[in-house]
Write a protein that holds these residues in place. Structure first.
Motif, PDB file in Angstrom:
ATOM      1  N   VAL A   1       0.833  -1.204   0.000  1.00 30.89           N
ATOM      2  CA  VAL A   1       0.000   0.000   0.000  1.00 30.89           C
ATOM      3  C   VAL A   1       0.867   1.253   0.000  1.00 30.89           C
ATOM      4  N   ASN A   2       1.818   1.335   0.914  1.00 30.51           N
ATOM      5  CA  ASN A   2       2.667   2.523   1.005  1.00 30.51           C
ATOM      6  C   ASN A   2       3.501   2.724  -0.245  1.00 30.51           C
ATOM      7  N   ILE A   3       4.098   1.660  -0.749  1.00 32.24           N
ATOM      8  CA  ILE A   3       4.987   1.784  -1.902  1.00 32.24           C
ATOM      9  C   ILE A   3       4.196   2.110  -3.161  1.00 32.24           C
ATOM     10  N   GLN A   4       3.045   1.485  -3.325  1.00 29.14           N
ATOM     11  CA  GLN A   4       2.203   1.799  -4.474  1.00 29.14           C
ATOM     12  C   GLN A   4       1.758   3.248  -4.422  1.00 29.14           C
ATOM     13  N   ALA A   5       1.408   3.745  -3.245  1.00 28.60           N
ATOM     14  CA  ALA A   5       0.974   5.132  -3.107  1.00 28.60           C
ATOM     15  C   ALA A   5       2.107   6.094  -3.451  1.00 28.60           C
ATOM     16  N   ALA A   6       3.330   5.781  -3.014  1.00 26.92           N
ATOM     17  CA  ALA A   6       4.477   6.636  -3.323  1.00 26.92           C
ATOM     18  C   ALA A   6       4.737   6.668  -4.825  1.00 26.92           C
ATOM     19  N   THR A   7       4.597   5.523  -5.474  1.00 30.59           N
ATOM     20  CA  THR A   7       4.788   5.449  -6.924  1.00 30.59           C
ATOM     21  C   THR A   7       3.730   6.257  -7.655  1.00 30.59           C
ATOM     22  N   GLU A   8       2.497   6.166  -7.197  1.00 35.87           N
ATOM     23  CA  GLU A   8       1.410   6.909  -7.829  1.00 35.87           C
ATOM     24  C   GLU A   8       1.590   8.414  -7.669  1.00 35.87           C
ATOM     25  N   ARG A   9       2.081   8.843  -6.496  1.00 34.75           N
ATOM     26  CA  ARG A   9       2.317  10.273  -6.301  1.00 34.75           C
ATOM     27  C   ARG A   9       3.418  10.768  -7.228  1.00 34.75           C
ATOM     28  N   ALA A  10       4.473   9.961  -7.406  1.00 31.74           N
ATOM     29  CA  ALA A  10       5.549  10.335  -8.322  1.00 31.74           C
ATOM     30  C   ALA A  10       5.028  10.444  -9.746  1.00 31.74           C
ATOM     31  N   ALA A  11       4.135   9.529 -10.126  1.00 28.74           N
ATOM     32  CA  ALA A  11       3.554   9.557 -11.470  1.00 28.74           C
ATOM     33  C   ALA A  11       2.674  10.791 -11.663  1.00 28.74           C
TER      34      ALA A  11
END
Length: 224
Positions: A79-89
């Motif tokens: 959850v945390n890592i996916q959210a960080a990736t989505e924010r970067a995108a």
């Protein structure tokens, strides 16, 4: 000579005395009632908190307050890592060069990966085609589906073979280096899948099209 008392009259008197005693106690100690009420409210809040904390969370869902700390690698914190990736995108828009720059700003991006495999990576520079997953890291290997560009990929280790895909150029060309990834094999190369850190099956993806998330990419070499 003893006088016999009426039992019903005694009972009524006793009840009246008890009633007056309760009234006096309530007036003298109002905090007792409030303490009971507060205690009941406290228990209710605790139960609600436990129930809310047990509700399942969809992977990739941003939960305010949960995803603002450093990324912990190797603990399968999807959850945390996916959210960080989505924010970067979101910050990068459609520019993958900017996307990779944003990934390098994440906590721990310049450090060696902590804990144990698998480690998170993102697919980059593959446009609408995505990145093929293969059942081997050599030229004769067969495709077993593909991941979308910017998809989250979980990597166990890195291997060097004798095959570099002929179409890779520029900084994406890292030579014959391949990532062993957690991947369920799909029937067709056109089938799009996702990488799951708990998936026991593995496949291979070209390392030049993967960018590390929350670490510097210096993960162990594959053995065996």
């Amino acid at each position: 000579m003893a006088v016999n008392q009426d039992s019903s009259s005694n009972t009524d008197d006793d009840h009246e005395l008890e009633r007056k005693a309760h009234i006096a106690a309530d007036k003298g100690f109002p905090w007792v009632r409030w303490g009971v009420i507060v205690a009941i409210i406290g228990v209710a809040v605790t139960v609600v908190g436990v129930v809310a904390g047990c509700q399942p969370r969809e992977p990739g869902t941003r939960i305010d307050g949960d995803n603002n700390g450093p990324i912990v690698n190797g603990d399968n914190n999807v959850v945390n890592i996916q959210a960080a990736t989505e924010r970067a995108a979101e910050v990068a828009g459609t520019d993958d060069t900017k996307f990779k720059e944003e990934l390098k700003k994440l906590p721990g991006a310049g450090e060696r990966p902590a804990s144990s495999a698998p480690w998170p990576y993102a697919v980059v520079d593959t446009g609408t085609d995505g990145l093929l997953a293969r059942d081997g890291n050599v030229a004769k290997a067969s495709p077993v589906g593909h991941a979308a560009n910017r998809a989250l990929i979980w990597v166990d280790c890195i291997a060097t073979s004798d095959f570099t895909p002929p179409m890779v150029t520029g900084e994406n060309n890292v030579g014959p280096k391949w990532a062993k990834v957690r991947w369920r094999h799909l029937a067709q190369p056109t089938d799009r899948g996702i990488s799951d850190p708990k998936q026991p099956q593995t496949a291979w993806m070209y390392l030049g099209a993967l960018a590390p998330i929350g670490h510097n990419g210096q993960i162990p070499a594959c053995t065996g």
